[in-house]
Write an enzyme that holds these catalytic residues in place. Structure first.
Site, PDB file in Angstrom:
ATOM      1  N   SER A  94      87.596  43.776  70.728  1.00  0.00           N
ATOM      2  CA  SER A  94      87.290  42.483  70.100  1.00  0.00           C
ATOM      3  C   SER A  94      86.183  41.743  70.847  1.00  0.00           C
ATOM      4  O   SER A  94      85.970  41.943  72.054  1.00  0.00           O
ATOM      5  CB  SER A  94      88.544  41.610  70.062  1.00  0.00           C
ATOM      6  OG  SER A  94      88.837  41.165  71.364  1.00  0.00           O
ATOM      7  N   VAL A 137      87.607  39.610  73.878  1.00  0.00           N
ATOM      8  CA  VAL A 137      87.856  40.367  75.122  1.00  0.00           C
ATOM      9  C   VAL A 137      86.520  40.821  75.727  1.00  0.00           C
ATOM     10  O   VAL A 137      86.327  40.751  76.941  1.00  0.00           O
ATOM     11  CB  VAL A 137      88.802  41.567  74.863  1.00  0.00           C
ATOM     12  CG1 VAL A 137      88.925  42.433  76.109  1.00  0.00           C
ATOM     13  CG2 VAL A 137      90.179  41.078  74.424  1.00  0.00           C
ATOM     14  N   GLU A 170      80.928  47.166  72.826  1.00  0.00           N
ATOM     15  CA  GLU A 170      80.850  47.483  71.403  1.00  0.00           C
ATOM     16  C   GLU A 170      81.935  46.655  70.723  1.00  0.00           C
ATOM     17  O   GLU A 170      83.124  46.910  70.937  1.00  0.00           O
ATOM     18  CB  GLU A 170      81.113  48.983  71.232  1.00  0.00           C
ATOM     19  CG  GLU A 170      80.608  49.548  69.963  1.00  0.00           C
ATOM     20  CD  GLU A 170      79.144  49.226  69.771  1.00  0.00           C
ATOM     21  OE1 GLU A 170      78.863  48.463  68.838  1.00  0.00           O
ATOM     22  OE2 GLU A 170      78.298  49.702  70.545  1.00  0.00           O
ATOM     23  N   CYS A 202      84.995  49.054  63.010  1.00  0.00           N
ATOM     24  CA  CYS A 202      83.951  48.056  63.308  1.00  0.00           C
ATOM     25  C   CYS A 202      82.888  48.141  62.237  1.00  0.00           C
ATOM     26  O   CYS A 202      82.186  47.174  61.980  1.00  0.00           O
ATOM     27  CB  CYS A 202      83.264  48.332  64.632  1.00  0.00           C
ATOM     28  SG  CYS A 202      84.333  48.852  65.908  1.00  0.00           S
TER      29      CYS A 202
HETATM   30  C1  UN1 Z   1      84.355  52.113  64.878  1.00  0.00           C
HETATM   31  O1  UN1 Z   1      84.662  51.619  63.819  1.00  0.00           O
HETATM   32  O2  UN1 Z   1      84.645  51.533  65.939  1.00  0.00           O
HETATM   33  O3  UN1 Z   1      80.457  55.217  61.789  1.00  0.00           O
HETATM   34  C2  UN1 Z   1      83.659  53.419  65.004  1.00  0.00           C
HETATM   35  C3  UN1 Z   1      81.677  55.262  61.655  1.00  0.00           C
HETATM   36  C4  UN1 Z   1      82.478  56.127  62.594  1.00  0.00           C
HETATM   37  C5  UN1 Z   1      82.762  55.414  63.859  1.00  0.00           C
HETATM   38  C6  UN1 Z   1      83.330  54.045  63.704  1.00  0.00           C
HETATM   39  N1  UN1 Z   1      81.745  57.344  62.837  1.00  0.00           N
HETATM   40  O4  UN1 Z   1      82.253  54.632  60.779  1.00  0.00           O
END
Ligand code: UN1
Length: 505
Positions: free
Chosen positions: A232, A235, A253, A287
């Site tokens: 997150s 954090v 990230e 993410c």
């Molecule tokens: C993530 O969501 O933290 O590109 C990684 C993507 C995956 C990796 C996602 N290869 O959706």
């Protein structure tokens, strides 16, 4: 009687050990809370100290192993992942819920990363360049940093630990990994693999437990040179701040609020598949997930209807059932967040097109299941437009012009992934230039990055570093510039300019 769940241990200096306090925590299947997967060590600072000193000791030898040899061990680990892919995927689905097809992909990312890093071990190119003085040689080499703390998330419980660990090891660092408390089994499996393929003791260490008791000391320990974190934004901010005072290197990230643009000239059937996969794959817990869908007004009503029909038909259930298309939320907290945002969206005046509720029928009552949810008529002021939810909640926003769509796409605190569906090549190229994200897709969803390209985001998604690709080496190594003077006399750079000219006389 049901079999008693096993107790798993930390891995420090090549031994499986209990934590000092003797405490453990349970790992529960989010699709069936009666299914306890195992108990894991609820470790504390003293366990982190032990792991860091093992890693520090191992570093002195590991850094001297030639990079191609280090990379060969990483490749062996990749082959081990390949051999055990099915079992590893099964364990990952059981502990975090996403469907088997996706956990197989998660393990595949680990395999891909290993094979990529194997090649990098024989490259790790620096430069040789002319020196400005005669009889002098100049070059650059990559050097490892030392002990790396890797703090990893639950949504890609295998892929992301490999993204961090494999380049770190190839560069000559040693590592301490903390898995997310929701997915300690998958990292335990990975570390068992590292043990089986024969990494020297102390090169790979794992400590399980919570953020405060394990994560914080992993960042604050004076012998840790680098922290790599995925999770997150809040954090990540704490980690960045805490590491700043010692100038530790930090790779972060973090959040995303990714948008797909659907132009009026787009292939709507193609866009539909992409938006559904991006929004509801992994239960929206990537993410990179699609959480905003910006649609040209000319096709808005039609596309919303198409989305509604398909989202309603998605089969939600236990990810171990091959026919299921969307698994549960990862835990009670995430489910609560999803439901809270749905209430926020309703209060803000967005139109709830489909979904919105927890699923509680016979098949769902023991898990954290939620309906795929779509809001229409969302605008840029709404919190459901602005804030990361990390669940299967899609906000659909109408727009009139390409310029407006790009402005909406970039109206975001984060900058991880962005996409556009269009058949107009000019618009596609303008979007590639103007979308302010680290990953950009044309006629493809916001998810699905490949391991040999740099992965990461702009703005508040990260701090400028990238995982994946050869760019990952930049995080896990330092550049050293080396000068070799073979003139046999003192030559003064920038000062002995006359003598340089004389050489040619
Ligand atoms: C993530 O969501 O933290 O590109 C990684 C993507 C995956 C990796 C996602 N290869 O959706």
């Amino acid at each position: 009687m049901a079999k008693k769940p096993p107790v798993y241990k930390n891995y420090i200096a090549g031994e499986w050990v209990a934590c000092e306090s003797g405490k453990t925590f349970a790992n529960v299947n989010p699709a069936d809370t009666n299914d306890i997967i195992g108990y894991f060590q609820d470790s504390g600072p003293s366990d982190v100290n032990a792991a860091v000193s093992a890693a520090k000791k191992a570093y002195e030898k590991w850094r001297l192993v030639p990079a191609p040899k280090r990379a060969e061990m990483v490749m062996e680990l990749g082959l081990w992942l390949k051999k055990n892919k099915e079992k590893l995927a099964h364990d990952a689905t059981r502990e975090m819920g996403k469907v088997l097809k996706e956990t197989r992909g998660d393990v595949q990312e680990g395999i891909d990363m290993a094979l990529f890093c194997f090649g990098e071990g024989r490259r790790m190119y620096g430069i040789t360049t002319p020196a400005e003085l005669p009889n002098k040689f100049a070059m650059t080499v990559r050097e490892p940093l030392g002990v790396c703390s890797l703090i990893t998330p639950w949504n890609f419980p295998m892929a992301i630990p490999t993204w961090k660990m494999m380049p770190a090891l190839v560069c000559g660092n040693t590592v301490v990994i903390k898995p997310a408390s929701l997915t300690p089994l998958t990292v335990t499996n990975l570390v068992k693999g590292a043990e089986e393929v024969g990494f020297p003791k102390g090169v790979v260490n794992m400590v399980t437990g919570g953020g405060r008791n394990v994560g914080t000391p992993m960042c604050e320990h004076p012998d840790v040179a680098l922290v790599s974190f995925t999770g997150s934004t809040s954090v990540g901010r704490q980690i960045n701040t805490s590491c700043a005072k010692d100038f530790k290197r930090v790779g972060l990230e973090m959040g995303g609020k990714n948008a797909v643009i659907v132009m009026d000239d787009a292939d709507l059937d193609l866009a539909l598949e992409g938006v559904l996969w991006g929004a509801f794959g992994t239960t929206g817990q990537r993410c990179t997930a699609t959480s905003r869908c910006l649609v040209h007004r000319k096709v808005y009503a039609k596309f919303l209807q198409m989305l509604e029909k398909r989202a309603k038909a998605l089969k939600v259930g236990n990810g171990l059932d091959e026919s299921v298309e969307m698994g549960p939320a990862v835990d009670a907290n995430q489910l609560k967040t999803d439901l809270e945002y749905i209430e926020i969206g309703k209060k803000e005046g967005a139109t709830l097109v489909t979904g919105g509720k927890r699923l509680t029928g016979a098949k769902h009552k023991n898990g954290f299941f939620i309906e795929p949810t779509i809001f229409g008529d969302v605008n840029a002021k709404m919190r459901i437009f602005r804030e990361e939810i990390f669940g299967p909640v899609l906000s659909v926003v109408p727009f009139r012009t390409f310029e407006e769509a790009i402005a909406l796409q970039n109206n975001c605190l984060y900058g991880l992934s962005g996409s556009i569906y269009t058949n107009d090549v000019n618009k596609a190229f303008a979007a590639m230039r103007d979308i302010h994200t680290g990953l950009c897709y044309i006629n493809a969803p916001t998810i699905g990055a490949e391991n040999h390209l740099p992965f990461g985001g702009m703005k508040q998604t990260g701090n400028g570093h990238r995982e994946g690709g050869k760019e990952a080496l930049d995080l896990f190594s330092e550049w050293k510039a080396i000068y070799v003077d073979f003139s046999g006399r003192l030559q003064k750079a920038q000062i002995d300019t006359d003598s340089i000219v004389k050489v040619g006389d």
